[in-house]
Structure formats: structure tokens, C-alpha cells
Design a protein around this motif. Structure first.
Motif, short mmCIF file in Angstrom:
data_model
loop_
_atom_site.label_atom_id
_atom_site.label_comp_id
_atom_site.label_asym_id
_atom_site.label_seq_id
_atom_site.Cartn_x
_atom_site.Cartn_y
_atom_site.Cartn_z
N VAL A 32 -6.63 -3.17 -13.46
CA VAL A 32 -7.72 -2.63 -12.64
C VAL A 32 -9.02 -2.65 -13.43
N GLU A 33 -8.99 -2.17 -14.66
CA GLU A 33 -10.19 -2.14 -15.50
C GLU A 33 -10.69 -3.54 -15.82
N GLU A 34 -9.77 -4.41 -16.17
CA GLU A 34 -10.14 -5.78 -16.52
C GLU A 34 -10.79 -6.48 -15.33
N THR A 35 -10.22 -6.27 -14.15
CA THR A 35 -10.75 -6.90 -12.94
C THR A 35 -12.14 -6.36 -12.61
N ALA A 36 -12.30 -5.04 -12.70
CA ALA A 36 -13.61 -4.45 -12.43
C ALA A 36 -14.66 -4.99 -13.38
N SER A 37 -14.29 -5.09 -14.64
CA SER A 37 -15.21 -5.61 -15.65
C SER A 37 -15.57 -7.07 -15.35
N VAL A 56 -17.79 -18.07 -0.11
CA VAL A 56 -17.17 -17.27 0.96
C VAL A 56 -15.72 -16.96 0.59
N LEU A 57 -15.01 -17.96 0.08
CA LEU A 57 -13.62 -17.75 -0.35
C LEU A 57 -13.57 -16.75 -1.50
N TYR A 58 -14.51 -16.85 -2.42
CA TYR A 58 -14.58 -15.92 -3.56
C TYR A 58 -14.77 -14.50 -3.05
N ALA A 59 -15.67 -14.31 -2.12
CA ALA A 59 -15.94 -12.97 -1.57
C ALA A 59 -14.68 -12.40 -0.89
N ALA A 60 -14.02 -13.23 -0.10
CA ALA A 60 -12.81 -12.77 0.60
C ALA A 60 -11.70 -12.44 -0.38
N GLU A 61 -11.50 -13.31 -1.36
CA GLU A 61 -10.43 -13.08 -2.34
C GLU A 61 -10.74 -11.89 -3.24
N SER A 62 -12.00 -11.67 -3.56
CA SER A 62 -12.32 -10.51 -4.40
C SER A 62 -12.08 -9.21 -3.64
N MET A 63 -12.33 -9.20 -2.34
CA MET A 63 -12.01 -8.01 -1.53
C MET A 63 -10.50 -7.79 -1.48
N ARG A 64 -9.75 -8.86 -1.28
CA ARG A 64 -8.28 -8.73 -1.26
C ARG A 64 -7.76 -8.25 -2.62
N LEU A 65 -8.33 -8.81 -3.68
CA LEU A 65 -7.91 -8.44 -5.03
C LEU A 65 -8.16 -6.97 -5.31
N THR A 66 -9.35 -6.50 -5.01
CA THR A 66 -9.66 -5.10 -5.29
C THR A 66 -8.84 -4.17 -4.41
N THR A 67 -8.63 -4.54 -3.16
CA THR A 67 -7.79 -3.72 -2.28
C THR A 67 -6.36 -3.65 -2.81
N ARG A 68 -5.82 -4.80 -3.20
CA ARG A 68 -4.45 -4.85 -3.74
C ARG A 68 -4.33 -3.97 -4.98
N LEU A 69 -5.30 -4.08 -5.87
CA LEU A 69 -5.25 -3.29 -7.10
C LEU A 69 -5.40 -1.79 -6.83
N MET A 70 -6.24 -1.42 -5.89
CA MET A 70 -6.40 0.01 -5.57
C MET A 70 -5.13 0.57 -4.93
N GLN A 71 -4.46 -0.22 -4.12
CA GLN A 71 -3.20 0.23 -3.52
C GLN A 71 -2.13 0.42 -4.60
N MET A 72 -2.05 -0.53 -5.52
CA MET A 72 -1.07 -0.41 -6.61
C MET A 72 -1.41 0.77 -7.52
N ALA A 73 -2.68 0.95 -7.82
CA ALA A 73 -3.09 2.08 -8.66
C ALA A 73 -2.74 3.40 -7.98
N SER A 74 -2.94 3.47 -6.68
CA SER A 74 -2.57 4.68 -5.94
C SER A 74 -1.08 4.96 -6.07
N LEU A 123 -6.59 -13.66 -12.48
CA LEU A 123 -6.53 -12.24 -12.11
C LEU A 123 -5.78 -12.06 -10.79
N ILE A 124 -6.05 -12.94 -9.85
CA ILE A 124 -5.36 -12.88 -8.55
C ILE A 124 -3.86 -13.08 -8.75
N GLU A 125 -3.49 -14.08 -9.52
CA GLU A 125 -2.07 -14.37 -9.77
C GLU A 125 -1.39 -13.19 -10.45
#
Length: 171
Positions: A32-37, A56-74, A123-125
Motif C-alpha cells: 500500500v505504501e509503495e504504491t501510494a509513493s 486512460v488505461l493508466y487512470a482506470a488501472e490506478s483506480m482499480r489498484l488503489t481500490t484493491r489495495l484498500m480492500q485488502m488493507a481493510s 505493482l498491479i501484478e
């Protein structure tokens, strides 16, 4: 319960409160920290020079990535709270209903995927692999008591091996 069910050993309960969980927790929070950085620094700079379709793909994937990480962190924080006696299992069960660990397919064939920055794709992988480990552990820990027990020995062995790989990591 069948004889097979009586002989099945659940490693999930132990793994959830073990040193291996602490390692999984640390790995998840570090990601989570590494991705945010990355997203606030090198990723932001890299995204500004991407072609429109890739941007556009970068924006979509970064939203998916951050959502996935926040769910796992929760999920990791909830599990840590129950392990530390800060929450009861029932409280965690109620709260974890809000957490989504289901994986969305990763489309490596999407137009522009190969043009995304390599460090971003890595990071996505990594987040997908971690999500799969967390989801497997979640299914084992919170499987309803009346859930059917697998009676096929080969599948039971494979399930236990998968649990061990999840709990102890893949080295």
C-alpha cells in the motif's frame, strides 16, 4: 461429518494468528505504501507523457489498484483486530461484509497494456497475487461451519497445499 472430514486439518485458524499472518500483514501494508509513493511520484510523472489511450488505461488501472489495495488493507486490519482481541469474530464478520476481495480479471491483452510503465504493471501484478492469497485465507477462516467438506483426497491435499502456500508465502 464423514471420516474424511474428521481427518482434515485446518491450517487457516493457525495461519491467521501466526507469524506468517504478521508477514502477510507487513507485506500488504508495505505494498500500500509503495504504491501510494509510486502513484504520487514517478507514476504521476510517467502518466503525463503517455499517449491518450494509454493514459486512460493508466487512470482506470490506478483506480482499480488503489481500490484493491484498500480492500485488502481493510481485511488485514480487521483480521489483526480480531487476532489482538480488539474485536470479536462476530464484529469482524459484520464489518468484513463491506470488504470486497473478489478479483477482477486482469486484461493483459488490453490495448496499451504493454505501453504502461513496467513498474506500474509490476505493482498491479503483485497486488493481484497478494489479493489471491488474502482471499484464499479469508475463505478458509470464515467458511461456514456447515460448508461441505471436500471428500476427494486429491482436492483436499491440493486445498491444504494452497493454504500452506498462502500462510507461509511462496519462496
Amino acid at each position: 461429518m464423514s471420516d474424511t472430514g474428521l481427518n482434515t486439518i485446518s491450517f487457516a485458524g493457525h495461519a491467521a494468528s501466526s507469524t506468517q499472518f504478521k508477514s502477510l500483514y507487513a507485506e500488504g501494508m508495505a505494498l500500500v505504501e509503495e504504491t501510494a509513493s509510486y502513484l504520487d511520484g514517478p507514476g504521476r510523472a510517467a502518466s503525463k507523457v503517455l499517449p491518450r489511450q494509454v493514459s486512460v488505461l493508466y487512470a482506470a488501472e490506478s483506480m482499480r489498484l488503489t481500490t484493491r489495495l484498500m480492500q485488502m488493507a481493510s481485511w488485514l486490519l480487521l483480521q489483526r483486530a480480531v487476532n489482538n482481541g480488539e474485536m470479536t469474530r462476530d464484529q469482524v464478520m459484520s464489518e468484513k461484509k463491506k470488504v470486497r476481495l473478489d478479483a477482477y480479471n486482469l486484461d493483459r491483452e488490453a490495448p496499451g497494456w504493454e505501453d504502461l510503465p513496467l513498474s506500474f504493471r509490476e505493482l498491479i501484478e503483485r497486488s493481484h497475487r497478494l489479493q489471491n492469497r488474502v482471499a484464499l485465507l479469508d475463505r478458509e477462516i470464515y467458511r461456514p461451519a456447515d460448508a461441505p467438506v471436500v471428500h476427494d483426497n486429491q482436492n483436499s491435499v491440493q486445498a491444504q497445499l494452497s493454504l500452506l502456500q498462502t500462510a507461509f508465502g511462496r519462496h
